[in-house]
Design a protein around this motif. Structure first.
Motif, short mmCIF file in Angstrom:
data_model
loop_
_atom_site.label_atom_id
_atom_site.label_comp_id
_atom_site.label_asym_id
_atom_site.label_seq_id
_atom_site.Cartn_x
_atom_site.Cartn_y
_atom_site.Cartn_z
N TYR A 148 0.91 -1.09 -0.05
CA TYR A 148 -0.18 -0.07 -0.08
C TYR A 148 0.93 1.24 -0.12
O TYR A 148 1.68 1.48 0.60
N PRO A 149 0.69 2.37 -0.83
CA PRO A 149 -0.33 2.07 -1.60
C PRO A 149 0.04 2.02 -3.16
O PRO A 149 1.13 2.35 -3.49
N THR A 150 -0.46 1.09 -4.18
CA THR A 150 -0.23 0.74 -5.26
C THR A 150 -0.90 1.52 -6.46
O THR A 150 -0.69 1.15 -7.65
N LYS A 151 -1.79 2.31 -6.07
CA LYS A 151 -2.80 2.75 -7.02
C LYS A 151 -3.18 4.27 -6.59
O LYS A 151 -3.20 4.33 -5.24
N SER A 181 -0.46 17.41 -0.85
CA SER A 181 0.55 17.08 0.20
C SER A 181 0.51 15.50 0.45
O SER A 181 1.45 14.82 0.49
N ILE A 182 -0.71 15.00 0.76
CA ILE A 182 -0.82 13.47 0.92
C ILE A 182 -0.38 12.59 -0.15
O ILE A 182 0.42 11.56 0.32
N GLY A 183 -0.62 13.06 -1.27
CA GLY A 183 -0.14 12.28 -2.40
C GLY A 183 1.53 12.37 -2.57
O GLY A 183 1.93 11.19 -2.88
N LYS A 184 1.81 13.42 -2.27
CA LYS A 184 3.41 13.57 -2.16
C LYS A 184 4.02 12.60 -1.23
O LYS A 184 4.99 11.61 -1.40
N SER A 185 3.35 12.53 0.07
CA SER A 185 3.81 11.71 1.17
C SER A 185 3.83 9.99 0.76
O SER A 185 4.64 9.36 1.09
N LEU A 186 2.76 9.73 -0.06
CA LEU A 186 2.57 8.44 -0.07
C LEU A 186 2.91 8.14 -1.38
O LEU A 186 3.04 6.71 -1.98
N LYS A 187 3.31 9.01 -2.38
CA LYS A 187 4.05 8.67 -3.73
C LYS A 187 2.88 8.15 -4.51
O LYS A 187 3.19 7.20 -5.39
N GLN A 188 1.59 8.44 -4.26
CA GLN A 188 0.40 8.31 -5.31
C GLN A 188 -0.23 9.47 -5.34
O GLN A 188 -0.66 10.41 -4.51
N GLN A 189 -1.06 9.42 -6.57
CA GLN A 189 -1.93 10.66 -6.81
C GLN A 189 -3.20 10.46 -5.73
O GLN A 189 -3.71 9.35 -5.49
N VAL A 190 -3.59 11.46 -5.48
CA VAL A 190 -5.08 11.70 -4.51
C VAL A 190 -5.77 12.33 -5.24
O VAL A 190 -5.76 13.65 -5.73
N VAL A 191 -7.02 11.65 -5.79
CA VAL A 191 -7.98 12.42 -6.67
C VAL A 191 -9.17 12.65 -5.67
O VAL A 191 -9.79 12.00 -5.17
N VAL A 192 -9.25 14.21 -5.82
CA VAL A 192 -10.59 14.83 -5.23
C VAL A 192 -11.74 14.56 -5.74
O VAL A 192 -11.86 14.97 -7.09
N GLU A 193 -12.88 13.88 -5.28
CA GLU A 193 -14.27 13.46 -6.00
C GLU A 193 -15.00 14.15 -5.15
O GLU A 193 -15.36 13.95 -3.99
N ASN A 194 -16.04 15.01 -5.66
CA ASN A 194 -16.96 15.59 -5.05
C ASN A 194 -18.54 15.21 -5.26
O ASN A 194 -18.74 14.74 -6.39
N TYR A 195 -19.17 14.74 -4.31
CA TYR A 195 -20.53 14.24 -4.13
C TYR A 195 -21.19 15.16 -3.32
O TYR A 195 -21.37 14.96 -2.18
#
Length: 335
Positions: free
Chosen positions: A33-36, A60-74
């Motif tokens: 984790y995380p691989t995607k 910032s979280i994406g940089k720390s985890l070395k994965q993209q964090v995609v913001v999704e609005n609902y």
């Protein structure tokens, strides 16, 4: 493959076959984790206070985890739609929630249509306290809370209207509590999120709005589109020092409210993954640039959370505060 290596490999496979599958799966998951990319669910439309903060954190979280964090609005349902999106996903750490007491606590405690309870979520870490303000449409003849109250008392035949992000949100309950305290009538107008509620008051569709502060409010006030009447805070971060405190009101100096927010996952998420996510959130909270950006957006920023026990304690405190607010306005939890 060399004979000895092949024998060792087969022995290893045999050992795995005899081990409990769940434990093995968790061990592999913790290592990988995380691989995607991760999904960061925001329960309101783009452009509101929650969305702005989520995008600051997500980068910032994406940089720390070395994965993209995609913001999704609902947006919609006072956060129910976004909350259900998280709870319908796997409890694997790839979907997490930019939540607050609105969606995680108030909605399921007051809305019979909610199909979840607060305990279906686990708090990863608190992130901030948002400062709530009262906005007025530009043509309203009131530039202080006391003047708004006086006007509301004079307008009983045609109550002043106020916008919020939705029914049974903390902002809705604050409006009810305020009206009850001063003996005035206020008519609630729910929107699907902060951005449309803001446009409602700026466009003159409603008289007032109770919303978490954003820097755009000051620009809109300068443009003559609305008025920032008061905060509901006892103290404010330095960038917000120009906004009147609730203590300046003669009638309701103790009517103080902020809204707590944090990152949540579905209950049952592997502890190792939660720890990695918590550490990434903590790194963001310690970043001076991020703290400054959040304070400018009206947040009092939390310190990093050390472990799950501390997160659980904060969760329980949120639950107590929400229960007190519900009792204040004379409501009873549905469950």
């Amino acid at each position: 493959m060399h004979t000895n290596h092949r024998r060792q490999f087969l022995q290893y496979v045999s050992l795995l076959a005899g081990a409990p599958w769940l434990a093995t799966q968790q061990a592999w998951a913790a290592d990988a984790y995380p691989t995607k990319p991760l999904s960061l669910v925001v329960p309101y439309p783009a452009g509101g206070a929650s969305d702005t903060a989520a995008r600051i954190f997500g980068e910032s979280i994406g940089k720390s985890l070395k994965q993209q964090v995609v913001v999704e609005n609902y947006g919609g349902g006072t956060g129910l739609i976004g909350a259900n999106k998280v709870l319908s996903a796997q409890a694997d750490g790839y979907t997490f929630f930019h939540g607050s007491i609105n969606e995680v606590f108030l909605a399921p405690m007051l809305n019979p249509s909610a199909r979840y309870t607060p305990k279906d979520f686990s708090l990863v870490a608190p992130i901030s306290e948002a400062h709530i303000v009262l906005l007025a449409r530009n043509g309203l003849q009131a530039d202080s809370l006391d003047k708004v109250i006086a006007l509301a008392k004079q307008s009983s035949a045609k109550p002043l209207t106020y916008a919020t992000v939705g029914i049974d949100s903390i902002y809705h309950l604050m409006g009810e509590a305020l009206a009850a305290r001063v003996g005035a009538s206020l008519l609630h107008v729910p929107y699907k999120g902060g951005a449309p509620a803001l446009q409602g008051v700026a466009g003159g569709e409603v008289d007032l709005a109770i919303l978490p502060y954003q820097t755009s409010f000051d620009a809109m006030q300068t443009q003559g589109r609305l008025k920032v009447v008061t905060s509901f805070s006892k103290e404010l971060p330095t960038p917000l020092a120009h906004i009147p405190l609730i203590s300046q009101s003669q009638q309701l100096p103790d009517f103080a409210y902020t809204i707590s927010g944090g990152y949540f996952v579905k209950q049952g998420c592997p502890a190792e993954r939660v720890t990695l996510l918590r550490n990434a959130i903590g790194a963001a909270l310690l970043n001076p640039e991020i703290r400054a950006r959040l304070e400018a957006e009206g947040r009092t920023v939390a310190q990093p959370t050390s472990n799950q026990a501390a997160a659980n304690q904060a969760f329980d405190q949120y639950l107590l505060r929400v229960g007190e607010l519900i009792r204040t306005v004379g409501r009873k939890p549905v469950a």
